[in-house]
Write a protein that holds these residues in place. Sequence first.
Motif, PDB file in Angstrom:
ATOM      1  N   THR A  79     -34.597  42.086 -31.640  1.00  0.00           N
ATOM      2  CA  THR A  79     -36.009  42.437 -31.494  1.00  0.00           C
ATOM      3  C   THR A  79     -36.616  42.797 -32.847  1.00  0.00           C
ATOM      4  O   THR A  79     -37.713  42.340 -33.190  1.00  0.00           O
ATOM      5  CB  THR A  79     -36.178  43.598 -30.495  1.00  0.00           C
ATOM      6  N   ALA A  80     -35.898  43.591 -33.639  1.00  0.00           N
ATOM      7  CA  ALA A  80     -36.387  43.958 -34.977  1.00  0.00           C
ATOM      8  C   ALA A  80     -36.537  42.718 -35.861  1.00  0.00           C
ATOM      9  O   ALA A  80     -37.515  42.589 -36.610  1.00  0.00           O
ATOM     10  CB  ALA A  80     -35.446  44.972 -35.625  1.00  0.00           C
ATOM     11  N   MET A  81     -35.596  41.809 -35.754  1.00  0.00           N
ATOM     12  CA  MET A  81     -35.663  40.582 -36.549  1.00  0.00           C
ATOM     13  C   MET A  81     -36.871  39.737 -36.136  1.00  0.00           C
ATOM     14  O   MET A  81     -37.599  39.219 -36.992  1.00  0.00           O
ATOM     15  CB  MET A  81     -34.372  39.780 -36.379  1.00  0.00           C
ATOM     16  N   ARG A 104     -30.658  48.325 -38.307  1.00  0.00           N
ATOM     17  CA  ARG A 104     -30.070  47.881 -37.032  1.00  0.00           C
ATOM     18  C   ARG A 104     -28.782  47.097 -37.276  1.00  0.00           C
ATOM     19  O   ARG A 104     -27.790  47.268 -36.575  1.00  0.00           O
ATOM     20  CB  ARG A 104     -31.053  47.016 -36.245  1.00  0.00           C
ATOM     21  N   ALA A 105     -28.803  46.224 -38.268  1.00  0.00           N
ATOM     22  CA  ALA A 105     -27.616  45.427 -38.588  1.00  0.00           C
ATOM     23  C   ALA A 105     -26.465  46.327 -39.048  1.00  0.00           C
ATOM     24  O   ALA A 105     -25.304  46.065 -38.729  1.00  0.00           O
ATOM     25  CB  ALA A 105     -27.943  44.393 -39.660  1.00  0.00           C
ATOM     26  N   HIS A 141     -44.070  40.648 -30.565  1.00  0.00           N
ATOM     27  CA  HIS A 141     -44.814  41.897 -30.752  1.00  0.00           C
ATOM     28  C   HIS A 141     -44.121  43.055 -30.062  1.00  0.00           C
ATOM     29  O   HIS A 141     -44.722  44.077 -29.811  1.00  0.00           O
ATOM     30  CB  HIS A 141     -46.243  41.758 -30.232  1.00  0.00           C
ATOM     31  N   GLY A 142     -42.853  42.869 -29.745  1.00  0.00           N
ATOM     32  CA  GLY A 142     -42.079  43.900 -29.048  1.00  0.00           C
ATOM     33  C   GLY A 142     -41.603  43.377 -27.709  1.00  0.00           C
ATOM     34  O   GLY A 142     -42.326  42.694 -27.023  1.00  0.00           O
ATOM     35  N   GLU A 143     -40.369  43.674 -27.430  1.00  0.00           N
ATOM     36  CA  GLU A 143     -39.788  43.200 -26.177  1.00  0.00           C
ATOM     37  C   GLU A 143     -39.229  44.374 -25.418  1.00  0.00           C
ATOM     38  O   GLU A 143     -38.896  45.375 -25.910  1.00  0.00           O
ATOM     39  CB  GLU A 143     -38.655  42.196 -26.450  1.00  0.00           C
ATOM     40  N   GLU A 201     -26.123  45.830 -26.416  1.00  0.00           N
ATOM     41  CA  GLU A 201     -27.465  46.434 -26.458  1.00  0.00           C
ATOM     42  C   GLU A 201     -27.932  46.622 -27.901  1.00  0.00           C
ATOM     43  O   GLU A 201     -29.109  46.414 -28.211  1.00  0.00           O
ATOM     44  CB  GLU A 201     -27.482  47.769 -25.708  1.00  0.00           C
ATOM     45  N   MET A 202     -27.018  46.984 -28.777  1.00  0.00           N
ATOM     46  CA  MET A 202     -27.361  47.128 -30.192  1.00  0.00           C
ATOM     47  C   MET A 202     -27.802  45.777 -30.767  1.00  0.00           C
ATOM     48  O   MET A 202     -28.733  45.713 -31.575  1.00  0.00           O
ATOM     49  CB  MET A 202     -26.163  47.673 -30.969  1.00  0.00           C
ATOM     50  N   LEU A 203     -27.138  44.712 -30.354  1.00  0.00           N
ATOM     51  CA  LEU A 203     -27.515  43.373 -30.806  1.00  0.00           C
ATOM     52  C   LEU A 203     -28.903  42.985 -30.307  1.00  0.00           C
ATOM     53  O   LEU A 203     -29.687  42.382 -31.045  1.00  0.00           O
ATOM     54  CB  LEU A 203     -26.486  42.342 -30.341  1.00  0.00           C
TER      55      LEU A 203
END
Length: 109
Positions: A97-99, A49-50, A107-109, A90-92
């Motif tokens: 979320t992954a971080m 993602r980063a 547990h997921g957003e 949106e990518m951020l």
Amino acid sequence: MTALNRHLHIVRERGTAEADSDALEEAKNAHRDRYSAAQMIAPEEVLRRAGAVNQALNEVYGQVKRLERGAPGPGETMETAARAQHEIWEMLRTMRTAMRQDLGVSHGE
């Protein structure tokens, strides 16, 4: 992202003469250093993602610099640069979320 956002606003509203290119360069250099460090410790999903965010930021930065030099690529305008920059938010969010999932605080957003 904040420095790029600020820079684009100033350039669109007041022109390149009013923009603080040094502040944008400092932010870009700080980002590069942090991204380099993150590549050594971030888990694969976060790093993926980063990497996408980093690539998108570099593309917008390049577009802005070409525009400032008066040598834009085909279809490049300050408006297209601003739209591309806006899409990075949106990518951020996805990266955040992954971080948070990696840290176990979400547990997921």
